[in-house]
Design a protein around this motif. Structure first.
Motif, PDB file in Angstrom:
ATOM      1  N   GLN A  64     -54.650  16.479  32.187  1.00 29.84           N
ATOM      2  CA  GLN A  64     -54.419  17.108  30.951  1.00 29.84           C
ATOM      3  C   GLN A  64     -55.235  16.203  29.903  1.00 29.84           C
ATOM      4  N   PHE A  65     -55.160  15.080  30.171  1.00 25.53           N
ATOM      5  CA  PHE A  65     -55.733  14.246  29.039  1.00 25.53           C
ATOM      6  C   PHE A  65     -57.492  14.569  29.237  1.00 25.53           C
ATOM      7  N   LEU A  66     -57.742  14.385  30.499  1.00 25.29           N
ATOM      8  CA  LEU A  66     -59.335  14.673  30.704  1.00 25.29           C
ATOM      9  C   LEU A  66     -59.709  15.854  30.151  1.00 25.29           C
ATOM     10  N   LYS A  67     -58.902  17.245  30.458  1.00 25.42           N
ATOM     11  CA  LYS A  67     -59.215  18.389  30.034  1.00 25.42           C
ATOM     12  C   LYS A  67     -59.219  18.333  28.334  1.00 25.42           C
ATOM     13  N   LEU A  68     -58.632  17.633  27.817  1.00 27.73           N
ATOM     14  CA  LEU A  68     -58.217  17.535  26.585  1.00 27.73           C
ATOM     15  C   LEU A  68     -59.559  16.889  25.848  1.00 27.73           C
ATOM     16  N   LEU A  69     -60.085  15.936  26.418  1.00 31.42           N
ATOM     17  CA  LEU A  69     -61.141  15.349  26.318  1.00 31.42           C
ATOM     18  C   LEU A  69     -62.316  16.150  26.048  1.00 31.42           C
ATOM     19  N   VAL A  70     -62.441  16.684  27.501  1.00 31.30           N
ATOM     20  CA  VAL A  70     -63.683  17.582  27.727  1.00 31.30           C
ATOM     21  C   VAL A  70     -63.704  18.477  26.610  1.00 31.30           C
ATOM     22  N   THR A  71     -62.595  19.190  26.287  1.00 31.00           N
ATOM     23  CA  THR A  71     -62.485  20.508  25.161  1.00 31.00           C
ATOM     24  C   THR A  71     -62.970  19.842  23.909  1.00 31.00           C
ATOM     25  N   GLN A  72     -62.721  18.606  23.533  1.00 27.40           N
ATOM     26  CA  GLN A  72     -62.818  17.896  22.432  1.00 27.40           C
ATOM     27  C   GLN A  72     -64.556  17.734  22.427  1.00 27.40           C
ATOM     28  N   LEU A  73     -65.014  17.247  23.476  1.00 23.60           N
ATOM     29  CA  LEU A  73     -66.411  16.950  23.445  1.00 23.60           C
ATOM     30  C   LEU A  73     -67.164  18.408  23.136  1.00 23.60           C
ATOM     31  N   ARG A  74     -66.660  19.596  23.776  1.00 27.00           N
ATOM     32  CA  ARG A  74     -67.458  20.564  24.026  1.00 27.00           C
ATOM     33  C   ARG A  74     -67.264  21.437  22.663  1.00 27.00           C
ATOM     34  N   TYR A  75     -66.467  21.036  21.839  1.00 26.50           N
ATOM     35  CA  TYR A  75     -66.075  21.973  20.602  1.00 26.50           C
ATOM     36  C   TYR A  75     -66.672  20.855  19.431  1.00 26.50           C
ATOM     37  N   GLN A  76     -67.092  19.868  19.458  1.00 24.79           N
ATOM     38  CA  GLN A  76     -67.401  18.923  18.359  1.00 24.79           C
ATOM     39  C   GLN A  76     -68.580  19.524  17.870  1.00 24.79           C
ATOM     40  N   ASP A  77     -68.324  18.999  16.476  1.00 25.99           N
ATOM     41  CA  ASP A  77     -69.620  19.505  15.391  1.00 25.99           C
ATOM     42  C   ASP A  77     -70.696  18.796  15.789  1.00 25.99           C
ATOM     43  N   PRO A  78     -71.855  19.344  16.083  1.00 27.59           N
ATOM     44  CA  PRO A  78     -73.054  18.861  16.536  1.00 27.59           C
ATOM     45  C   PRO A  78     -73.720  18.241  15.374  1.00 27.59           C
ATOM     46  N   THR A  79     -73.499  18.416  14.288  1.00 27.48           N
ATOM     47  CA  THR A  79     -74.079  17.890  13.246  1.00 27.48           C
ATOM     48  C   THR A  79     -73.531  16.431  12.869  1.00 27.48           C
ATOM     49  N   ASN A  80     -72.192  16.389  13.408  1.00 27.81           N
ATOM     50  CA  ASN A  80     -71.321  15.222  13.281  1.00 27.81           C
ATOM     51  C   ASN A  80     -70.597  14.851  14.635  1.00 27.81           C
ATOM     52  N   PRO A  81     -71.379  14.346  15.638  1.00 27.19           N
ATOM     53  CA  PRO A  81     -70.666  14.076  16.897  1.00 27.19           C
ATOM     54  C   PRO A  81     -69.542  12.933  16.929  1.00 27.19           C
ATOM     55  N   MET A  82     -69.083  12.587  17.885  1.00 27.28           N
ATOM     56  CA  MET A  82     -68.026  11.726  18.042  1.00 27.28           C
ATOM     57  C   MET A  82     -68.734  10.285  18.006  1.00 27.28           C
ATOM     58  N   GLU A  83     -68.289   9.330  17.568  1.00 30.81           N
ATOM     59  CA  GLU A  83     -69.090   8.160  17.764  1.00 30.81           C
ATOM     60  C   GLU A  83     -68.704   7.355  18.904  1.00 30.81           C
ATOM     61  N   ASP A  84     -69.668   6.696  19.302  1.00 27.43           N
ATOM     62  CA  ASP A  84     -69.589   5.959  20.653  1.00 27.43           C
ATOM     63  C   ASP A  84     -68.088   5.273  20.830  1.00 27.43           C
ATOM     64  N   LYS A  85     -68.104   4.307  19.901  1.00 29.62           N
ATOM     65  CA  LYS A  85     -66.476   3.615  20.061  1.00 29.62           C
ATOM     66  C   LYS A  85     -65.377   4.612  20.006  1.00 29.62           C
ATOM     67  N   GLU A  86     -65.458   5.615  19.502  1.00 29.19           N
ATOM     68  CA  GLU A  86     -64.333   6.736  19.690  1.00 29.19           C
ATOM     69  C   GLU A  86     -64.263   7.086  20.928  1.00 29.19           C
ATOM     70  N   PHE A  87     -65.648   7.554  21.725  1.00 24.81           N
ATOM     71  CA  PHE A  87     -65.453   8.001  22.930  1.00 24.81           C
ATOM     72  C   PHE A  87     -65.181   6.773  23.804  1.00 24.81           C
ATOM     73  N   VAL A  88     -65.683   5.757  23.778  1.00 21.51           N
ATOM     74  CA  VAL A  88     -65.170   4.599  24.731  1.00 21.51           C
ATOM     75  C   VAL A  88     -63.820   4.325  24.640  1.00 21.51           C
ATOM     76  N   ALA A  89     -63.236   4.297  23.360  1.00 23.54           N
ATOM     77  CA  ALA A  89     -61.549   4.185  23.051  1.00 23.54           C
ATOM     78  C   ALA A  89     -60.932   5.345  23.854  1.00 23.54           C
ATOM     79  N   GLN A  90     -61.293   6.355  23.863  1.00 26.26           N
ATOM     80  CA  GLN A  90     -60.562   7.566  24.438  1.00 26.26           C
ATOM     81  C   GLN A  90     -60.855   7.231  25.969  1.00 26.26           C
TER      82      GLN A  90
END
Length: 142
Positions: free
Chosen positions: A31-57
């Motif tokens: 469920q955690f991985l699916k949530l992370l993938v969903t979050q990445l799929r629907y993120q704002d392309p003009t304001n993507p997730m920062e590297d450190k946030e992704f690494v933390a997740q």
């Protein structure tokens, strides 16, 4: 959009597809991985997730997976320690049964104690005793 609504929608969709229901409030690694993938799929392309946030997740995901592996290992070790011991367990009908555990079988990543061809969930065990001695084991020669 709040993350909780994504999680709720994902859980609802997952339940419809798999037919499973989420009875607990804990989130597994899938469920955690699916949530992370969903979050990445629907993120704002003009304001993507920062590297450190992704690494933390990803670190959280790795930690969750290791904790689940450790839990499975501990459950298996606990089940193995009951081999050759007499257990008493209670079935859903309210009756108590007893027998000597001969082996452990894994099913759905969960250990079950085997008595003859019967698989017993460890959560049903109410008493563990040493294996009863047989008549041949009691005899001693002087």
């Amino acid at each position: 959009m709040a993350v909780t609504s994504v999680d709720n929608n994902l859980t609802t969709y997952e339940n419809k597809v798999t037919g499973k229901t989420n009875t607990g409030s804990t989130m597994g690694k899938d469920q955690f991985l699916k949530l992370l993938v969903t979050q990445l799929r629907y993120q704002d392309p003009t304001n993507p997730m920062e590297d450190k946030e992704f690494v933390a997740q990803m670190a959280q995901f790795s930690s969750l997976e290791q904790m689940q592996n450790l839990n499975s290992s501990m459950q298996l070790n606990q089940a193995m320690s009951v081999i050759d011991k007499k257990i008493t367990w209670q079935e859903s009908d309210g009756n108590y049964y007893a027998g000597v555990v001969s082996s452990v079988r894994m099913k759905d990543n969960k250990p079950y104690l085997m008595i003859d061809d019967v698989a017993i969930d460890m959560e049903k065990v109410v008493k563990i005793e040493p294996k009863p001695a047989t008549a041949t084991e009691n005899t001693t020669t002087d």
